[in-house]
Design an enzyme around this catalytic site. Structure first.
Site, PDB file in Angstrom:
ATOM      1  N   LYS A 192      71.784 -81.319 -69.649  1.00 53.31           N
ATOM      2  CA  LYS A 192      71.310 -80.696 -68.401  1.00 53.31           C
ATOM      3  C   LYS A 192      70.036 -79.891 -68.637  1.00 53.31           C
ATOM      4  O   LYS A 192      69.148 -79.867 -67.783  1.00 53.31           O
ATOM      5  CB  LYS A 192      72.382 -79.772 -67.801  1.00 53.31           C
TER       6      LYS A 192
ATOM      7  N   LYS B 264      75.657 -94.967 -69.139  1.00 53.33           N
ATOM      8  CA  LYS B 264      76.873 -95.091 -68.331  1.00 53.33           C
ATOM      9  C   LYS B 264      76.559 -95.180 -66.841  1.00 53.33           C
ATOM     10  O   LYS B 264      75.494 -94.762 -66.402  1.00 53.33           O
ATOM     11  CB  LYS B 264      77.792 -93.897 -68.606  1.00 53.33           C
TER      12      LYS B 264
ATOM     13  N   LYS C  20      77.015 -91.036 -60.911  1.00 51.96           N
ATOM     14  CA  LYS C  20      76.542 -90.730 -59.557  1.00 51.96           C
ATOM     15  C   LYS C  20      75.068 -90.354 -59.617  1.00 51.96           C
ATOM     16  O   LYS C  20      74.287 -90.754 -58.774  1.00 51.96           O
ATOM     17  CB  LYS C  20      77.345 -89.574 -58.960  1.00 51.96           C
TER      18      LYS C  20
HETATM   19  P1  ADP Z   1      79.803 -88.634 -62.359  1.00 53.49           P
HETATM   20  O1  ADP Z   1      79.707 -88.694 -63.866  1.00 53.49           O
HETATM   21  O2  ADP Z   1      79.649 -89.944 -61.701  1.00 53.49           O
HETATM   22  O3  ADP Z   1      78.962 -87.567 -61.741  1.00 53.49           O
HETATM   23  P2  ADP Z   1      82.134 -86.968 -62.529  1.00 53.49           P
HETATM   24  O4  ADP Z   1      81.330 -86.278 -63.571  1.00 53.49           O
HETATM   25  O5  ADP Z   1      82.617 -86.132 -61.418  1.00 53.49           O
HETATM   26  O6  ADP Z   1      81.286 -88.188 -62.001  1.00 53.49           O
HETATM   27  O7  ADP Z   1      83.325 -87.748 -63.243  1.00 53.49           O
HETATM   28  C1  ADP Z   1      84.645 -87.785 -62.775  1.00 53.49           C
HETATM   29  C2  ADP Z   1      85.519 -88.604 -63.678  1.00 53.49           C
HETATM   30  O8  ADP Z   1      85.026 -89.934 -63.773  1.00 53.49           O
HETATM   31  C3  ADP Z   1      85.605 -88.085 -65.110  1.00 53.49           C
HETATM   32  O9  ADP Z   1      86.921 -88.252 -65.584  1.00 53.49           O
HETATM   33  C4  ADP Z   1      84.661 -88.964 -65.860  1.00 53.49           C
HETATM   34  O10 ADP Z   1      85.015 -89.112 -67.221  1.00 53.49           O
HETATM   35  C5  ADP Z   1      84.840 -90.280 -65.141  1.00 53.49           C
HETATM   36  N1  ADP Z   1      83.623 -91.096 -65.247  1.00 53.49           N
HETATM   37  C6  ADP Z   1      82.437 -90.886 -64.638  1.00 53.49           C
HETATM   38  N2  ADP Z   1      81.550 -91.857 -64.969  1.00 53.49           N
HETATM   39  C7  ADP Z   1      82.216 -92.706 -65.816  1.00 53.49           C
HETATM   40  C8  ADP Z   1      81.867 -93.904 -66.498  1.00 53.49           C
HETATM   41  N3  ADP Z   1      80.671 -94.471 -66.361  1.00 53.49           N
HETATM   42  N4  ADP Z   1      82.797 -94.481 -67.288  1.00 53.49           N
HETATM   43  C9  ADP Z   1      84.036 -93.946 -67.421  1.00 53.49           C
HETATM   44  N5  ADP Z   1      84.439 -92.835 -66.801  1.00 53.49           N
HETATM   45  C10 ADP Z   1      83.547 -92.206 -66.005  1.00 53.49           C
END
Ligand code: ADP
Ligand code: TRP
Length: 334
Positions: free
Chosen positions: A111, A194, A197
């Site tokens: 970040k 990965k 969002k």
């Molecule tokens: P993002 O990373 O999309 O902003 P979050 O951080 O709120 O979403 O993640 C919520 C959940 O989804 C967590 O348990 C995170 O490990 C899982 N997660 C998010 N992106 C991935 C991904 N590409 N592969 C596997 N798990 C993911």
């Protein structure tokens, strides 16, 4: 019964990474564990969402949770900011969290690089708030994707440290959980890291068929292998990773064989992949809109979930306060 807790930030629609990394495990765990699932709206404030959009973001995740199969009769479903007990634990855990260890967290370092103009204290103590979410219910298992491994480790460290520091075994050590052997990382289809969002490379549960097909057909590949059993470039390996997650074993084996004997047509692989993604997500999409509009139903779900979450949180806080040494002049049972 073991206690399960997990949550997702309200920062946009849920994508395949959220679904396969986290949500699908939540759904499978509901029958066998005492489950708490929440929407991490406070965590999403680190990136300063506009107040006009904030509530809609929470409602979106709630509707998408329910449309995916989270069952409010089986799990406590709630919004983080409705459970103020989490914040009391957060302040207490902050006292035993050290600047050095927080600064070394990979997500914090990322970040700092990504948003140098907004390195707020909330970002630094993000893992402490996450540990509070988990420890306030004395959770044993936390279904999350691979990217959360280090945060989970921090929750374990804080559980142990609190127990030792105050010489009271209040917290169990929570474990990251996935039904397979390893935590999942769903790749993006843009050939890099990965799916996320904020990465802008998501395939969303609310995408329609045409959008999904378009996104998959546009996925980055190369010109194809020219020698048998060539190593795979990352972009193609990512397609196979997704295929492994959503498709039948026979399809994966078929395309793997055609890659290895150089007859693969990426167009066919993508068509199959799009079809298999659609088969999983379109039934969910069909339910999202109706649930989103049903204010009464959403209120009932959250009311029940919040009551359960606060009851569990209060029971933990009582132990925590006793361990830290609080005794209130106002309340003789404290
Ligand atoms: P993002 O990373 O999309 O902003 P979050 O951080 O709120 O979403 O993640 C919520 C959940 O989804 C967590 O348990 C995170 O490990 C899982 N997660 C998010 N992106 C991935 C991904 N590409 N592969 C596997 N798990 C993911
Ligand atoms: N930090 C998690 C993420 O970005 C979301 C989250 C907040 C969480 N609190 C949690 C996940 C507690 C599991 C348990 O994905």
């Amino acid at each position: 019964m073991e206690i399960v807790l997990s949550g997702i930030r309200s920062t946009g629609h849920l994508h395949l990474g959220n679904y396969y990394g986290a949500l699908r495990n939540y759904i499978k765990m509901q029958d066998n564990y005492n489950c708490f699932f929440f929407i991490a709206d406070l965590h999403s404030l680190t990136t300063h969402p506009h107040p006009d959009d904030f509530h809609a973001g929470v409602r979106t995740i709630l509707a998408e949770y329910l449309a995916s199969g989270l069952d409010p009769e089986k799990s406590a479903i709630f919004v983080q900011s409705d459970v103020p007990e989490i914040l009391e634990l957060y302040i207490l855990l902050n006292m035993i969290s050290y600047k050095g260890e927080l600064e070394r967290t990979t997500s914090f370092k990322d970040k700092v690089r990504q948003q140098p103009d907004n390195i707020n204290a909330g970002l630094l103590t993000y893992p402490v708030l996450m540990a509070s979410d988990i420890l306030i219910h004395r959770a044993n298992l936390v279904p999350v994707g691979k990217d959360q491994e280090q945060h989970l480790e921090m929750a374990r460290v804080l559980a142990r440290r609190f127990n030792t520091f105050y010489n009271s075994p209040v917290f169990p050590e929570p474990k990251a959980f996935n039904f397979g052997d390893d935590l999942v990382k769903v790749p993006g289809l843009d050939g890099s890291g990965k799916m996320g969002k904020s990465e802008g490379n998501g395939i969303y549960l609310c995408d329609d068929e045409q959008t999904i097909r378009k996104k998959v057909m546009k996925a980055v590949t190369d010109s194809g292998p020219t020698e048998p059993n060539s190593p795979m470039p990352d972009s193609v390996a990512n397609l196979f990773t997704l295929l492994n997650i959503v498709s039948k074993k026979e399809s994966v084996a078929h395309f793997m064989e055609s890659y290895n004997n150089c007859t693969i047509r990426y167009g066919d692989l993508k068509k199959q992949l799009a079809e298999d993604i659609c088969a999983q997500t379109l039934p969910i999409k069909a339910r999202i809109e109706e649930i989103y509009k049903d204010e009464d139903y959403l209120r009932k779900v959250v009311k029940r979930g919040t009551d359960l979450a606060r009851e569990s949180a209060n029971a933990t806080l009582k132990e925590v306060r006793k361990a830290v040494g609080f005794r209130s002049f106002l309340n003789s049972d404290d």
